[in-house]
Design a protein around this motif. Structure first.
Motif, PDB file in Angstrom:
ATOM      1  N   LYS A 142     -32.592  -0.355  12.977  1.00 53.31           N
ATOM      2  CA  LYS A 142     -33.751   0.098  13.742  1.00 53.31           C
ATOM      3  C   LYS A 142     -33.310   0.765  15.041  1.00 53.31           C
ATOM      4  CE  LYS A 142     -37.041  -3.146  11.895  1.00 53.31           C
ATOM      5  NZ  LYS A 142     -38.167  -4.018  12.192  1.00 53.31           N
ATOM      6  N   LEU A 143     -34.162   1.679  15.528  1.00 55.34           N
ATOM      7  CA  LEU A 143     -33.877   2.379  16.785  1.00 55.34           C
ATOM      8  C   LEU A 143     -33.875   1.430  17.973  1.00 55.34           C
ATOM      9  CD1 LEU A 143     -36.152   5.561  16.675  1.00 55.34           C
ATOM     10  CD2 LEU A 143     -33.740   5.394  16.134  1.00 55.34           C
ATOM     11  N   PHE A 144     -34.827   0.508  17.970  1.00 50.76           N
ATOM     12  CA  PHE A 144     -35.006  -0.379  19.108  1.00 50.76           C
ATOM     13  C   PHE A 144     -34.777  -1.832  18.716  1.00 50.76           C
ATOM     14  CE2 PHE A 144     -38.039   3.136  20.026  1.00 50.76           C
ATOM     15  CZ  PHE A 144     -37.427   3.625  21.157  1.00 50.76           C
ATOM     16  N   ILE A 145     -34.369  -2.597  19.694  1.00 52.01           N
ATOM     17  CA  ILE A 145     -34.286  -4.045  19.547  1.00 52.01           C
ATOM     18  C   ILE A 145     -34.999  -4.663  20.751  1.00 52.01           C
ATOM     19  CG2 ILE A 145     -32.198  -4.159  18.148  1.00 52.01           C
ATOM     20  CD1 ILE A 145     -30.594  -4.639  20.696  1.00 52.01           C
ATOM     21  N   SER A 174     -34.985  -2.380  24.144  1.00 48.73           N
ATOM     22  CA  SER A 174     -33.688  -1.730  24.345  1.00 48.73           C
ATOM     23  C   SER A 174     -33.364  -0.864  23.139  1.00 48.73           C
ATOM     24  CB  SER A 174     -32.614  -2.796  24.531  1.00 48.73           C
ATOM     25  OG  SER A 174     -31.361  -2.208  24.782  1.00 48.73           O
ATOM     26  N   VAL A 175     -32.568   0.175  23.349  1.00 42.47           N
ATOM     27  CA  VAL A 175     -32.119   1.029  22.259  1.00 42.47           C
ATOM     28  C   VAL A 175     -31.015   0.295  21.505  1.00 42.47           C
ATOM     29  CG1 VAL A 175     -31.075   3.247  21.664  1.00 42.47           C
ATOM     30  CG2 VAL A 175     -32.735   3.112  23.514  1.00 42.47           C
ATOM     31  N   ASN A 176     -31.096   0.296  20.193  1.00 41.47           N
ATOM     32  CA  ASN A 176     -30.131  -0.399  19.346  1.00 41.47           C
ATOM     33  C   ASN A 176     -28.867   0.462  19.190  1.00 41.47           C
ATOM     34  OD1 ASN A 176     -28.969  -2.228  17.639  1.00 41.47           O
ATOM     35  ND2 ASN A 176     -30.221  -1.696  15.878  1.00 41.47           N
ATOM     36  N   PHE A 177     -28.126   0.559  20.284  1.00 35.56           N
ATOM     37  CA  PHE A 177     -26.915   1.376  20.311  1.00 35.56           C
ATOM     38  C   PHE A 177     -26.058   0.881  21.453  1.00 35.56           C
ATOM     39  CE2 PHE A 177     -24.450   5.109  21.641  1.00 35.56           C
ATOM     40  CZ  PHE A 177     -23.919   5.504  20.429  1.00 35.56           C
ATOM     41  N   ASP A 178     -24.859   0.471  21.157  1.00 31.30           N
ATOM     42  CA  ASP A 178     -23.981  -0.045  22.190  1.00 31.30           C
ATOM     43  C   ASP A 178     -23.093   1.082  22.713  1.00 31.30           C
ATOM     44  OD1 ASP A 178     -21.979  -1.377  23.715  1.00 31.30           O
ATOM     45  OD2 ASP A 178     -22.523  -3.215  22.664  1.00 31.30           O
ATOM     46  N   PRO A 200     -26.652  11.562  20.689  1.00 29.46           N
ATOM     47  CA  PRO A 200     -27.594  12.318  21.533  1.00 29.46           C
ATOM     48  C   PRO A 200     -28.988  11.689  21.573  1.00 29.46           C
ATOM     49  CG  PRO A 200     -26.472  13.788  19.998  1.00 29.46           C
ATOM     50  CD  PRO A 200     -26.116  12.389  19.616  1.00 29.46           C
ATOM     51  N   ASN A 201     -29.459  11.209  20.431  1.00 28.83           N
ATOM     52  CA  ASN A 201     -30.779  10.588  20.381  1.00 28.83           C
ATOM     53  C   ASN A 201     -30.789   9.246  21.098  1.00 28.83           C
ATOM     54  OD1 ASN A 201     -31.998  12.666  18.824  1.00 28.83           O
ATOM     55  ND2 ASN A 201     -30.923  11.881  17.045  1.00 28.83           N
ATOM     56  N   ALA A 202     -29.715   8.491  20.978  1.00 27.00           N
ATOM     57  CA  ALA A 202     -29.638   7.192  21.654  1.00 27.00           C
ATOM     58  C   ALA A 202     -29.703   7.371  23.169  1.00 27.00           C
ATOM     59  CB  ALA A 202     -28.353   6.471  21.258  1.00 27.00           C
ATOM     60  N   LEU A 234     -44.038   1.985  20.677  1.00 25.22           N
ATOM     61  CA  LEU A 234     -44.469   1.118  19.578  1.00 25.22           C
ATOM     62  C   LEU A 234     -44.251   1.797  18.221  1.00 25.22           C
ATOM     63  CD1 LEU A 234     -45.730  -1.654  19.029  1.00 25.22           C
ATOM     64  CD2 LEU A 234     -47.963  -0.543  19.074  1.00 25.22           C
ATOM     65  N   ASP A 235     -44.530   3.103  18.154  1.00 30.26           N
ATOM     66  CA  ASP A 235     -44.308   3.852  16.915  1.00 30.26           C
ATOM     67  C   ASP A 235     -42.840   3.811  16.491  1.00 30.26           C
ATOM     68  OD1 ASP A 235     -46.980   4.540  16.844  1.00 30.26           O
ATOM     69  OD2 ASP A 235     -46.677   6.581  17.597  1.00 30.26           O
ATOM     70  N   GLY A 236     -41.952   3.726  17.458  1.00 28.59           N
ATOM     71  CA  GLY A 236     -40.522   3.722  17.157  1.00 28.59           C
ATOM     72  C   GLY A 236     -39.957   2.360  16.810  1.00 28.59           C
ATOM     73  N   LEU A 237     -40.738   1.297  16.980  1.00 25.78           N
ATOM     74  CA  LEU A 237     -40.209  -0.049  16.737  1.00 25.78           C
ATOM     75  C   LEU A 237     -39.729  -0.263  15.310  1.00 25.78           C
ATOM     76  CD1 LEU A 237     -42.359  -2.569  18.775  1.00 25.78           C
ATOM     77  CD2 LEU A 237     -39.944  -2.025  19.030  1.00 25.78           C
ATOM     78  N   ASN A 238     -40.389   0.330  14.347  1.00 29.87           N
ATOM     79  CA  ASN A 238     -39.986   0.141  12.946  1.00 29.87           C
ATOM     80  C   ASN A 238     -39.185   1.316  12.403  1.00 29.87           C
ATOM     81  OD1 ASN A 238     -41.152  -2.420  12.581  1.00 29.87           O
ATOM     82  ND2 ASN A 238     -43.158  -1.461  12.473  1.00 29.87           N
ATOM     83  N   MET A 239     -38.879   2.283  13.245  1.00 28.11           N
ATOM     84  CA  MET A 239     -38.133   3.457  12.819  1.00 28.11           C
ATOM     85  C   MET A 239     -36.630   3.150  12.760  1.00 28.11           C
ATOM     86  SD  MET A 239     -38.332   7.285  14.459  1.00 28.11           S
ATOM     87  CE  MET A 239     -40.093   7.346  14.305  1.00 28.11           C
ATOM     88  N   MET A 240     -35.968   3.742  11.778  1.00 24.10           N
ATOM     89  CA  MET A 240     -34.520   3.562  11.607  1.00 24.10           C
ATOM     90  C   MET A 240     -33.782   4.800  12.141  1.00 24.10           C
ATOM     91  SD  MET A 240     -34.566   0.726  10.015  1.00 24.10           S
ATOM     92  CE  MET A 240     -35.603  -0.274   9.001  1.00 24.10           C
TER      93      MET A 240
END
Length: 143
Positions: free
Chosen positions: A34-37, A48-52, A88-90, A127-133
């Motif tokens: 997912k994009l967000f955690i 938070s963005v799911n990207f370290d 770039p998206n992260a 909220l729309d991005g919460l379930n987006m991969m």
């Protein structure tokens, strides 16, 4: 002198790097994640963005080592390509969240009604991005 010369041995440095990368849990992030955690911080939760960011340099390291003639293991090369696609998206999403948090912290009771509509739109966007991969990439880019 001999210890310093061993330290400069590129093959040893490369082998240590490969082992560190292969053993690193940060490489577990996948395009199917997912994009967000949501992270719990004390008594509240934070989006938070799911990207370290610790793996940002991976694709640069792979490129540099390849240019030096080292053969990069396939699994590391593929992870590097994934990081390169996501990066770039992260960064953009991290900036959106950071800006939203900063702006929200400056809103007081007097101004909250003035910015309520914009606040709600940003919340809906997040909220729309919460379930987006992270994949498909085109969908993330359009988001």
């Amino acid at each position: 002198g001999e210890r310093f010369q061993r330290h400069l041995n590129m093959k040893t440095v490369y082998e240590t790097w490969v082992k560190e990368i292969q053993d690193h849990p940060l490489l577990d992030t996948k395009l199917s994640d997912k994009l967000f955690i949501i992270i719990q911080k004390r008594d509240n939760f934070e989006l938070s963005v799911n990207f370290d960011e610790k793996i940002i340099g991976l694709f640069k390291e792979v490129r540099n080592l390849t240019n030096l003639g080292f053969r990069i293991p396939f699994s590391i090369k593929m992870r590097s390509e994934d990081v390169k696609k996501i990066y770039p998206n992260a960064v953009s999403l991290q900036e959106v969240i950071k800006t939203f948090k900063q702006a929200s912290s400056m809103v007081d009771e007097k101004t909250s009604k003035l910015v309520a509509k914009a606040n709600k739109e940003v919340q809906k966007f997040l909220l729309d991005g919460l379930n987006m991969m992270w994949s498909p990439q085109r969908r993330v880019e359009n988001y």
